[in-house]
Design a protein around this motif. Sequence first.
Motif, PDB file in Angstrom:
ATOM      1  N   THR A 240      52.007  28.532  16.551  1.00 43.59           N
ATOM      2  CA  THR A 240      50.633  28.396  17.018  1.00 43.59           C
ATOM      3  C   THR A 240      49.667  29.137  16.107  1.00 43.59           C
ATOM      4  OG1 THR A 240      51.429  28.267  19.301  1.00 43.59           O
ATOM      5  CG2 THR A 240      49.085  28.711  18.993  1.00 43.59           C
ATOM      6  N   LEU A 241      50.065  30.328  15.668  1.00 42.91           N
ATOM      7  CA  LEU A 241      49.223  31.108  14.764  1.00 42.91           C
ATOM      8  C   LEU A 241      49.057  30.401  13.419  1.00 42.91           C
ATOM      9  CD1 LEU A 241      47.646  33.673  14.088  1.00 42.91           C
ATOM     10  CD2 LEU A 241      49.817  34.751  13.462  1.00 42.91           C
ATOM     11  N   ILE A 242      50.146  29.877  12.871  1.00 44.07           N
ATOM     12  CA  ILE A 242      50.081  29.186  11.578  1.00 44.07           C
ATOM     13  C   ILE A 242      49.227  27.926  11.676  1.00 44.07           C
ATOM     14  CG2 ILE A 242      51.452  27.921   9.865  1.00 44.07           C
ATOM     15  CD1 ILE A 242      53.727  29.910  10.446  1.00 44.07           C
ATOM     16  N   ILE A 243      49.427  27.150  12.744  1.00 41.80           N
ATOM     17  CA  ILE A 243      48.622  25.937  12.937  1.00 41.80           C
ATOM     18  C   ILE A 243      47.147  26.288  13.095  1.00 41.80           C
ATOM     19  CG2 ILE A 243      48.164  24.024  14.532  1.00 41.80           C
ATOM     20  CD1 ILE A 243      51.174  23.948  15.097  1.00 41.80           C
ATOM     21  N   GLY A 244      46.870  27.365  13.840  1.00 45.54           N
ATOM     22  CA  GLY A 244      45.483  27.793  14.014  1.00 45.54           C
ATOM     23  C   GLY A 244      44.837  28.168  12.695  1.00 45.54           C
ATOM     24  N   LEU A 245      45.566  28.899  11.844  1.00 46.28           N
ATOM     25  CA  LEU A 245      45.023  29.300  10.538  1.00 46.28           C
ATOM     26  C   LEU A 245      44.789  28.084   9.642  1.00 46.28           C
ATOM     27  CD1 LEU A 245      47.216  32.460   9.848  1.00 46.28           C
ATOM     28  CD2 LEU A 245      44.751  32.427  10.298  1.00 46.28           C
ATOM     29  N   ILE A 246      45.750  27.157   9.619  1.00 47.17           N
ATOM     30  CA  ILE A 246      45.585  25.941   8.798  1.00 47.17           C
ATOM     31  C   ILE A 246      44.397  25.123   9.278  1.00 47.17           C
ATOM     32  CG2 ILE A 246      46.661  23.729   8.188  1.00 47.17           C
ATOM     33  CD1 ILE A 246      49.366  25.143   8.280  1.00 47.17           C
ATOM     34  N   TYR A 247      44.301  24.949  10.583  1.00 45.44           N
ATOM     35  CA  TYR A 247      43.211  24.154  11.155  1.00 45.44           C
ATOM     36  C   TYR A 247      41.861  24.822  10.916  1.00 45.44           C
ATOM     37  CZ  TYR A 247      41.444  20.636  14.418  1.00 45.44           C
ATOM     38  OH  TYR A 247      40.787  19.572  14.984  1.00 45.44           O
ATOM     39  N   TRP A 248      41.830  26.153  10.982  1.00 45.82           N
ATOM     40  CA  TRP A 248      40.590  26.893  10.738  1.00 45.82           C
ATOM     41  C   TRP A 248      40.087  26.684   9.313  1.00 45.82           C
ATOM     42  CZ3 TRP A 248      36.603  29.470  12.753  1.00 45.82           C
ATOM     43  CH2 TRP A 248      35.880  30.320  11.930  1.00 45.82           C
ATOM     44  N   HIS A 249      40.961  26.848   8.345  1.00 41.91           N
ATOM     45  CA  HIS A 249      40.560  26.681   6.945  1.00 41.91           C
ATOM     46  C   HIS A 249      40.166  25.236   6.647  1.00 41.91           C
ATOM     47  CE1 HIS A 249      41.412  30.754   5.676  1.00 41.91           C
ATOM     48  NE2 HIS A 249      42.618  30.690   6.211  1.00 41.91           N
ATOM     49  N   HIS A 250      40.850  24.276   7.274  1.00 44.64           N
ATOM     50  CA  HIS A 250      40.468  22.872   7.097  1.00 44.64           C
ATOM     51  C   HIS A 250      39.108  22.599   7.718  1.00 44.64           C
ATOM     52  CE1 HIS A 250      40.472  18.510   8.029  1.00 44.64           C
ATOM     53  NE2 HIS A 250      41.073  18.421   6.849  1.00 44.64           N
ATOM     54  N   ALA A 251      38.846  23.204   8.874  1.00 45.08           N
ATOM     55  CA  ALA A 251      37.550  23.012   9.528  1.00 45.08           C
ATOM     56  C   ALA A 251      36.412  23.541   8.665  1.00 45.08           C
ATOM     57  CB  ALA A 251      37.548  23.704  10.896  1.00 45.08           C
ATOM     58  N   LEU A 252      36.610  24.715   8.040  1.00 44.83           N
ATOM     59  CA  LEU A 252      35.558  25.272   7.182  1.00 44.83           C
ATOM     60  C   LEU A 252      35.348  24.422   5.935  1.00 44.83           C
ATOM     61  CD1 LEU A 252      35.992  29.161   7.245  1.00 44.83           C
ATOM     62  CD2 LEU A 252      34.391  27.734   8.520  1.00 44.83           C
ATOM     63  N   ARG A 253      36.432  23.886   5.375  1.00 46.58           N
ATOM     64  CA  ARG A 253      36.294  23.060   4.171  1.00 46.58           C
ATOM     65  C   ARG A 253      35.532  21.771   4.441  1.00 46.58           C
ATOM     66  NH1 ARG A 253      41.729  24.532   3.121  1.00 46.58           N
ATOM     67  NH2 ARG A 253      42.423  22.504   3.921  1.00 46.58           N
ATOM     68  N   THR A 254      35.719  21.206   5.645  1.00 46.87           N
ATOM     69  CA  THR A 254      35.058  19.939   5.975  1.00 46.87           C
ATOM     70  C   THR A 254      33.727  20.138   6.677  1.00 46.87           C
ATOM     71  OG1 THR A 254      36.300  19.854   8.064  1.00 46.87           O
ATOM     72  CG2 THR A 254      37.267  18.749   6.154  1.00 46.87           C
ATOM     73  N   TYR A 255      33.357  21.367   6.964  1.00 50.92           N
ATOM     74  CA  TYR A 255      32.083  21.645   7.650  1.00 50.92           C
ATOM     75  C   TYR A 255      30.920  21.312   6.715  1.00 50.92           C
ATOM     76  CZ  TYR A 255      28.387  24.331   9.951  1.00 50.92           C
ATOM     77  OH  TYR A 255      27.215  24.718  10.547  1.00 50.92           O
ATOM     78  N   ASP A 256      29.940  20.566   7.245  1.00 44.97           N
ATOM     79  CA  ASP A 256      28.832  20.149   6.394  1.00 44.97           C
ATOM     80  C   ASP A 256      27.462  20.461   6.987  1.00 44.97           C
ATOM     81  OD1 ASP A 256      28.779  18.408   8.474  1.00 44.97           O
ATOM     82  OD2 ASP A 256      28.851  16.576   7.275  1.00 44.97           O
ATOM     83  N   GLY A 257      27.401  21.544   7.730  1.00 41.27           N
ATOM     84  CA  GLY A 257      26.103  21.941   8.285  1.00 41.27           C
ATOM     85  C   GLY A 257      26.118  22.014   9.784  1.00 41.27           C
ATOM     86  N   ALA A 258      24.942  22.056  10.370  1.00 36.89           N
ATOM     87  CA  ALA A 258      24.802  22.283  11.800  1.00 36.89           C
ATOM     88  C   ALA A 258      25.417  21.175  12.647  1.00 36.89           C
ATOM     89  CB  ALA A 258      23.320  22.410  12.167  1.00 36.89           C
ATOM     90  N   HIS A 259      25.717  19.994  12.079  1.00 36.84           N
ATOM     91  CA  HIS A 259      26.296  18.916  12.843  1.00 36.84           C
ATOM     92  C   HIS A 259      27.826  18.982  12.884  1.00 36.84           C
ATOM     93  CE1 HIS A 259      22.493  16.925  13.451  1.00 36.84           C
ATOM     94  NE2 HIS A 259      22.240  17.066  12.164  1.00 36.84           N
ATOM     95  N   GLY A 260      28.430  19.976  12.184  1.00 33.68           N
ATOM     96  CA  GLY A 260      29.880  20.123  12.219  1.00 33.68           C
ATOM     97  C   GLY A 260      30.563  19.072  11.365  1.00 33.68           C
TER      98      GLY A 260
END
Length: 260
Positions: A240-260
């Motif tokens: 769960t911790l590893i998946i959370g870290l991977i998903y977190w870094h992927h979310a930041l890489r694909t984040y494109d502003g206030a619309h997520g």
Amino acid sequence: MTWLSQWLTYIKIRWMERLQYPWDFAFATTGMFIIDFIGPLFVLVFYNTGATIPGWTQWELILLQGIFSLISGIIFTLFWGMLYKTSSLVRNGTIEIFRIRPISTLRHLAMHCYNEQDTGQIFAGLIIIATAATQLDITTAGALQAALYAIPGFLFLTGFTILGAALHVYFTKIPRLAAIATDLITKYSKFPKEAFTTARHSLVSLSPLFLVNYYPTKALLKQPISPTNYAYSLLTGAGTLIIGLIYWHHALRTYDGAHG
């Protein structure tokens, strides 16, 4: 200055700020303290009516709830605020303030999510455990084994927190995601899987939620736990911790502003 020393300095500053308003802090902490005693009181009333949960005495069940309050209180104090903080930053379009700084966004965010009023939950958990221990045969060896079995619960809740924060980056229109996650944790982790009906028992047995306090309580009561079950719980928490870290870094890489 290392991140750990920065974090400890921030925690010190937070305490100094809150103690400037002692009555506000006392009321907030006392509220968290009292809420955690509702579960044990419910157990006492439930057993005094003649009802039981198979395989559990009332004090064993109270011990389980105390261990949950202690473990979740530590996580809620240190990291759980990330869910609400991330949601607020993304919806306001200000998460970039954390992203542009020369430090890991996750570590920086975690450092700013310390919530001192949840320490009331930690103290409540310690008191509940101590009270239940006076009615049970608790040994030092059992306590050490329980601490070992608590590791998967810490890993799972930390990973669950990071995963929830990542979901807030993706889904900015679900502000109640953190509240739903909190309700899910508190609803299904305060009671053993034997307390649920057949359908829910099967679901909870497969769910990692019961890892938070079920196995530590069994260990503290010196009840046998197979190495396979501990390996499962450890792999689930770490996974769960590893998946959370991977998903977190992927979310930041694909984040494109206030619309997520």
